[in-house]
Design an enzyme around this catalytic site. Structure first.
Site, PDB file in Angstrom:
ATOM      1  N   HIS A 199       0.815  -1.211   0.000  1.00 28.55           N
ATOM      2  CA  HIS A 199       0.000   0.000   0.000  1.00 28.55           C
ATOM      3  C   HIS A 199       0.852   1.265   0.000  1.00 28.55           C
ATOM      4  O   HIS A 199       0.324   2.360  -0.171  1.00 28.55           O
ATOM      5  CB  HIS A 199      -0.945  -0.003   1.198  1.00 28.55           C
ATOM      6  N   GLU A 217      -6.764 -13.600   2.788  1.00 27.95           N
ATOM      7  CA  GLU A 217      -7.497 -12.348   2.914  1.00 27.95           C
ATOM      8  C   GLU A 217      -8.901 -12.380   2.333  1.00 27.95           C
ATOM      9  O   GLU A 217      -9.544 -11.335   2.230  1.00 27.95           O
ATOM     10  CB  GLU A 217      -6.714 -11.216   2.233  1.00 27.95           C
ATOM     11  N   ASP A 250      -9.028  -6.931   4.775  1.00 28.18           N
ATOM     12  CA  ASP A 250      -9.647  -7.385   3.531  1.00 28.18           C
ATOM     13  C   ASP A 250     -10.596  -8.551   3.763  1.00 28.18           C
ATOM     14  O   ASP A 250     -11.643  -8.647   3.108  1.00 28.18           O
ATOM     15  CB  ASP A 250      -8.553  -7.777   2.530  1.00 28.18           C
TER      16      ASP A 250
END
Length: 287
Positions: free
Chosen positions: A48, A183, A210
């Site tokens: 990210h 996830e 997630d």
């Protein structure tokens, strides 16, 4: 030359200990701070955050501490560096794995690995090619051959590096740790097959954010549906003797997390007495 274990995270898992590994953005300042904190390892966050290979190389250098090296009498870093790369498992971007490994990291966390094929690709990308029929041939290696930076960072000759640059526990002498993140619902469903059919996975880290999104309860980690999925992942890992990682360990939940059987503990990278105490207390405690 008899070279002892270099990857401190692997050393901890081999000894049956819990390991304390922190996430941190790939900034040299974070590396400098982590270098003297009592973590087993650090995962530089590039999923990210920016994918910046030069910044990663700077981070690796700032982790080095001359006094620690001299006093320990070992080539092993005090804090083992890894990286979480940007591509999801389904994207099969082996070139990213190649670049970070060539920089000298000791392992990769792969986000969103949900199928056997994706897991096999993740492990293969971290291995050099070898002749068909060689011991532990599968998953067949796909990593390109350019070890100069990594060998020098590890303090090894290229030939010594080749002998150690394989994935653990598939290769018991391997120093590279492959972690996959579970996830989503598909990943939970396929996790037993992944751990049965793909050797070389050293840890499964739960992606709570997630996963909770996919289940319809964003960041509601205590919701029974989310908590149930997390417990299912942990049970699957225990059944296959693979360490399971909890990504949000705090001083208020660490005892519960350890009691549940998580062996990969990820506190926030804070310079606080609470975090230091947490790391000292639980990173060397047996599960």
């Amino acid at each position: 030359m008899d070279i002892p274990r270099l990857n401190g995270i692997i050393a901890g898992l081999e000894q049956g200990r819990n390991v304390c590994v922190t996430f941190a953005p790939g900034d040299p300042a974070n590396a400098q701070i982590a270098a003297t904190e009592p973590y087993d390892g650090i995962v530089f966050e590039m999923e990210h955050g920016p994918y910046d290979i030069r910044a990663l190389r700077d981070c690796l250098q700032y982790l080095l501490n001359r006094r620690q090296i001299v006093e320990s009498g070992s080539l092993a870093p005090a804090v083992t560096p890894m990286v979480r790369i940007p591509p999801n498992g389904i994207e099969h971007n082996q070139w990213v794995a190649k670049q970070v490994l060539d920089s000298g990291v000791y392992g990769i966390i792969w986000p969103h690995v949900s199928t056997v094929e994706e897991a096999r690709s993740a492990v293969a990308a971290c291995r050099y090619a070898r002749p068909e029929g060689a011991p532990n041939y599968e998953p067949a290696g796909q990593r390109g051959d350019a070890p100069a930076y990594a060998a020098r960072y590890w303090g090894l000759t290229p030939s010594e590096y080749y002998a150690r640059a394989d994935v653990w526990p598939l290769d018991p002498k391997g120093e590279i740790l492959v972690g996959i993140m579970c996830e989503d619902v598909v990943g939970v469903k396929n996790l037993p097959k992944i751990l049965e059919q793909v050797p070389g996975i050293g840890v499964v880290v739960i992606g709570e954010g997630d996963l909770s999104q996919n289940l319809g309860f964003p960041r509601q980690y205590k919701h029974p549906v989310v908590a149930g999925a997390i417990a299912e992942i942990l049970d699957i890992c225990k059944a296959h003797n693979v360490a399971c990682g909890h990504p949000h360990v705090e001083k208020d939940n660490v005892e519960e997390v350890v009691a549940q059987g998580f062996r990969w503990l990820m506190p926030r990278p804070e310079r606080s007495n609470a975090t230091l105490a947490l790391a000292r207390k639980f990173s060397h405690k047996k599960a």
